[in-house]
Design a protein around this motif. Structure first.
Motif, mmCIF file in Angstrom:
data_model
loop_
_atom_site.group_PDB
_atom_site.id
_atom_site.type_symbol
_atom_site.label_atom_id
_atom_site.label_comp_id
_atom_site.label_asym_id
_atom_site.label_seq_id
_atom_site.Cartn_x
_atom_site.Cartn_y
_atom_site.Cartn_z
ATOM 1 N N THR A 134 -2.040 10.448 -3.134
ATOM 2 C CA THR A 134 -1.078 11.003 -4.081
ATOM 3 C C THR A 134 -0.661 12.379 -3.576
ATOM 4 O O THR A 134 -1.513 13.175 -3.175
ATOM 5 C CB THR A 134 -1.694 11.143 -5.481
ATOM 6 O OG1 THR A 134 -2.097 9.859 -5.949
ATOM 7 C CG2 THR A 134 -0.709 11.749 -6.458
ATOM 8 N N LYS A 167 -4.509 8.404 -9.603
ATOM 9 C CA LYS A 167 -5.265 7.158 -9.740
ATOM 10 C C LYS A 167 -6.735 7.435 -9.420
ATOM 11 O O LYS A 167 -7.035 8.198 -8.494
ATOM 12 C CB LYS A 167 -4.728 6.090 -8.782
ATOM 13 C CG LYS A 167 -3.242 5.748 -8.964
ATOM 14 C CD LYS A 167 -2.999 5.022 -10.279
ATOM 15 C CE LYS A 167 -1.551 4.560 -10.406
ATOM 16 N NZ LYS A 167 -0.588 5.674 -10.535
ATOM 17 N N GLN A 192 -9.141 7.407 5.945
ATOM 18 C CA GLN A 192 -9.239 6.040 5.439
ATOM 19 C C GLN A 192 -9.080 5.002 6.542
ATOM 20 O O GLN A 192 -9.000 3.796 6.268
ATOM 21 C CB GLN A 192 -8.176 5.818 4.349
ATOM 22 C CG GLN A 192 -8.396 6.693 3.124
ATOM 23 C CD GLN A 192 -7.294 6.530 2.087
ATOM 24 O OE1 GLN A 192 -6.937 5.421 1.709
ATOM 25 N NE2 GLN A 192 -6.752 7.639 1.606
ATOM 26 N N LYS A 197 -2.615 1.209 -7.827
ATOM 27 C CA LYS A 197 -3.427 2.030 -6.921
ATOM 28 C C LYS A 197 -2.550 2.502 -5.771
ATOM 29 O O LYS A 197 -1.478 1.942 -5.504
ATOM 30 C CB LYS A 197 -4.622 1.239 -6.383
ATOM 31 C CG LYS A 197 -4.242 -0.034 -5.643
ATOM 32 C CD LYS A 197 -5.474 -0.796 -5.205
ATOM 33 C CE LYS A 197 -5.081 -2.105 -4.500
ATOM 34 N NZ LYS A 197 -6.263 -2.863 -4.064
ATOM 35 N N ASN A 198 -2.990 3.545 -5.118
ATOM 36 C CA ASN A 198 -2.297 4.033 -3.937
ATOM 37 C C ASN A 198 -3.298 4.697 -3.006
ATOM 38 O O ASN A 198 -4.446 4.955 -3.388
ATOM 39 C CB ASN A 198 -1.150 4.975 -4.307
ATOM 40 C CG ASN A 198 -1.554 6.135 -5.167
ATOM 41 O OD1 ASN A 198 -2.179 5.958 -6.209
ATOM 42 N ND2 ASN A 198 -1.198 7.333 -4.755
ATOM 43 N N LEU A 199 -2.872 4.959 -1.784
ATOM 44 C CA LEU A 199 -3.767 5.509 -0.769
ATOM 45 C C LEU A 199 -3.909 7.020 -0.898
ATOM 46 O O LEU A 199 -5.005 7.565 -0.815
ATOM 47 C CB LEU A 199 -3.237 5.161 0.629
ATOM 48 C CG LEU A 199 -3.125 3.667 0.931
ATOM 49 C CD1 LEU A 199 -2.302 3.443 2.193
ATOM 50 C CD2 LEU A 199 -4.509 3.041 1.072
ATOM 51 N N VAL A 229 -10.777 12.503 -8.965
ATOM 52 C CA VAL A 229 -10.106 12.341 -7.682
ATOM 53 C C VAL A 229 -10.358 13.556 -6.790
ATOM 54 O O VAL A 229 -10.393 14.695 -7.271
ATOM 55 C CB VAL A 229 -8.582 12.138 -7.856
ATOM 56 C CG1 VAL A 229 -8.297 10.900 -8.689
ATOM 57 C CG2 VAL A 229 -7.921 13.351 -8.483
ATOM 58 N N ARG A 269 0.866 -1.189 0.000
ATOM 59 C CA ARG A 269 0.000 0.000 0.000
ATOM 60 C C ARG A 269 0.901 1.237 0.000
ATOM 61 O O ARG A 269 1.797 1.359 0.832
ATOM 62 C CB ARG A 269 -0.921 -0.006 1.207
ATOM 63 C CG ARG A 269 -1.873 -1.197 1.219
ATOM 64 C CD ARG A 269 -2.848 -1.152 2.384
ATOM 65 N NE ARG A 269 -2.180 -1.321 3.662
ATOM 66 C CZ ARG A 269 -2.816 -1.391 4.835
ATOM 67 N NH1 ARG A 269 -4.146 -1.275 4.865
ATOM 68 N NH2 ARG A 269 -2.151 -1.565 5.958
ATOM 69 N N CYS A 319 -8.382 8.120 -5.848
ATOM 70 C CA CYS A 319 -7.344 8.309 -4.826
ATOM 71 C C CYS A 319 -7.137 9.797 -4.560
ATOM 72 O O CYS A 319 -6.857 10.558 -5.497
ATOM 73 C CB CYS A 319 -6.032 7.674 -5.287
ATOM 74 S SG CYS A 319 -4.628 8.052 -4.213
#
Length: 413
Positions: free
Chosen positions: A157, A186, A262, A153-155, A214, A40, A189
């Motif tokens: 950016t 993404k 999150q 994907k990422n948590l 986003v 992650r 995100c």
């Protein structure tokens, strides 16, 4: 391979001889079991401040109890600096074992990649093997075609301050460069970006955020006083010096907020400890009280560096080397605004600007500059020029910082 052979193998990989793109890296990662899919990420792009933001975020997450991987570039003294878990660099043995395994796959599957792509694959393999909870991932060059952008994907950016740099690869306008950086967005995100960006930069960021659907958050402009940042009604002590770190800290705080939303538990104590305990070499790093080592190498970084130097209220003597493909003339103009004098030098690299040419650039803007081709002798000359009351600022290139940091450590330990 032993460690020496490993480093030689890494550096033997092509840098920019191949077309930018990640097709071969994706093939290599697939052969390695796609280790990046097990991780992650907090993904960071930008022109200036990426390394400092990455270091602060990684420290905060470690203070919050997460096993945190950190991948940054370039290194200053030793390759292992680039791949860390917490405060611990990857060991020589681990690095050699992982690179040997990847080399075997490259040779078997014919998946040759660039040096940075190899470095990225090594980091993914190491962090997955060590089962990191989170990884702070810094881009190397640009964003859209950067090797780190193979992640799906990422948590969060993060976009730090964007300016004109690497124009031969990313485009010759601020809009084109910003678009390349936004290539790491993404869908879904959240994106956090630095305060005080140029109007054109903000417009492009908003455009790409809308296209990718986003959530976009620009950090507010913080206040700064005595190494403390006032942000969101709270006062934070920073471990990193330089007034420019206030804006980086604001971005970090906003990124932490997005992680909290999150469900990641990051206490206020962890946030404060992380900001206060972060160390990052060659970013307004002090030696002996009157030497400052900084890697700033473009006009935007030069402006920020000079803002911090003005706060010291002492005469500033620059000891600098720069690469010819950087805007060294504009940087000299910026440094000249506060310079009491300058020593120009050079390092043993084909791209490096000759010390005499850099001296001419300073003198064009009214600053007496003495070319000294040997970097260590240049530092000693600058110290003699500054005497007891002046500040010697070594800057202009991270390569120069890497060249001189061991020398400075010997001088002051």
């Amino acid at each position: 391979m032993d460690y020496k052979e490993t480093i030689a193998y890494i550096h033997a990989m092509p840098k920019f001889s191949r077309k930018l793109g990640n097709t071969m890296l994706r093939r290599l990662l697939e052969c390695l079991g796609n280790p990046q899919d097990e991780l992650r990420f907090i993904h960071i792009a930008g022109t200036n401040g990426k390394g400092s933001v990455a270091a602060m975020l990684a420290k905060i997450l470690s203070c919050a109890g997460f096993k945190t991987g950190l991948f940054t570039s370039p290194y200053i003294e030793r390759f292992n600096e680039r791949i860390r878990i917490g405060d611990q660099q990857i060991s020589d043995t681990e690095l050699s074992e992982i690179v040997t395994g990847i080399r075997n796959v490259i040779e078997k599957e014919k998946t040759e990649v660039s040096e940075f792509a190899l470095d990225t694959a090594v980091a993914f393999c190491y962090f997955a093997k060590e089962k990191c909870d989170l990884v702070v991932l810094e881009t190397g060059l640009g964003g859209r075609l950067d090797a780190t952008n193979v992640i799906s994907k990422n948590l969060v950016t993060v976009l730090t301050a964007i300016g004109l740099d690497h124009t031969q690869y990313l485009g010759d306008t601020i809009e084109k460069i910003t678009a390349e950086k936004c290539g790491i967005f993404k869908p879904g995100c959240p994106v956090v970006s630095s305060p005080g960006q140029e109007v054109e930069v903000c417009r492009v960021i908003r455009q790409y955020a809308d296209e990718k659907n986003v959530p976009l958050f620009f950090a507010a402009m913080p206040e700064w006083e005595d190494e403390k940042v006032l942000y969101g009604g709270h006062i934070y002590q920073l471990g990193l010096e330089g007034t420019f770190q206030a804006e980086n800290a604001a971005v970090v705080i906003e990124a932490v907020q997005q992680l909290r939303k999150q469900g990641f538990i990051i206490s206020e104590e962890a946030l404060r400890r992380g900001l206060a305990e972060t160390k990052h070499v060659a970013r307004f790093e002090r030696f002996g009280g009157n030497i400052i080592l900084d890697g700033g190498h473009n006009p935007q970084a030069a402006e920020k560096l000079c803002e911090s130097l003005r706060q010291l209220k002492k005469p500033v003597y620059f000891c600098t080397a720069m690469m010819e493909d950087k805007d060294y003339i504009h940087c000299a103009e910026i440094f000249a605004e506060i310079a009491a004098g300058a020593i120009t030098t050079q390092i043993d690299m084909p791209r490096c600007c000759h010390a005499q040419n850099l001296a001419f650039a300073f003198e064009k803007y009214g600053v007496r500059a003495i070319p000294v081709t040997d970097p260590e002798k240049a530092v000693l000359k600058a110290l003699k020029m500054a005497e007891k009351n002046g500040i010697v600022c070594i800057c202009g290139s991270l390569y120069l910082a890497g060249n001189l940091r061991p020398f400075l450590k010997k001088m002051f330990t």
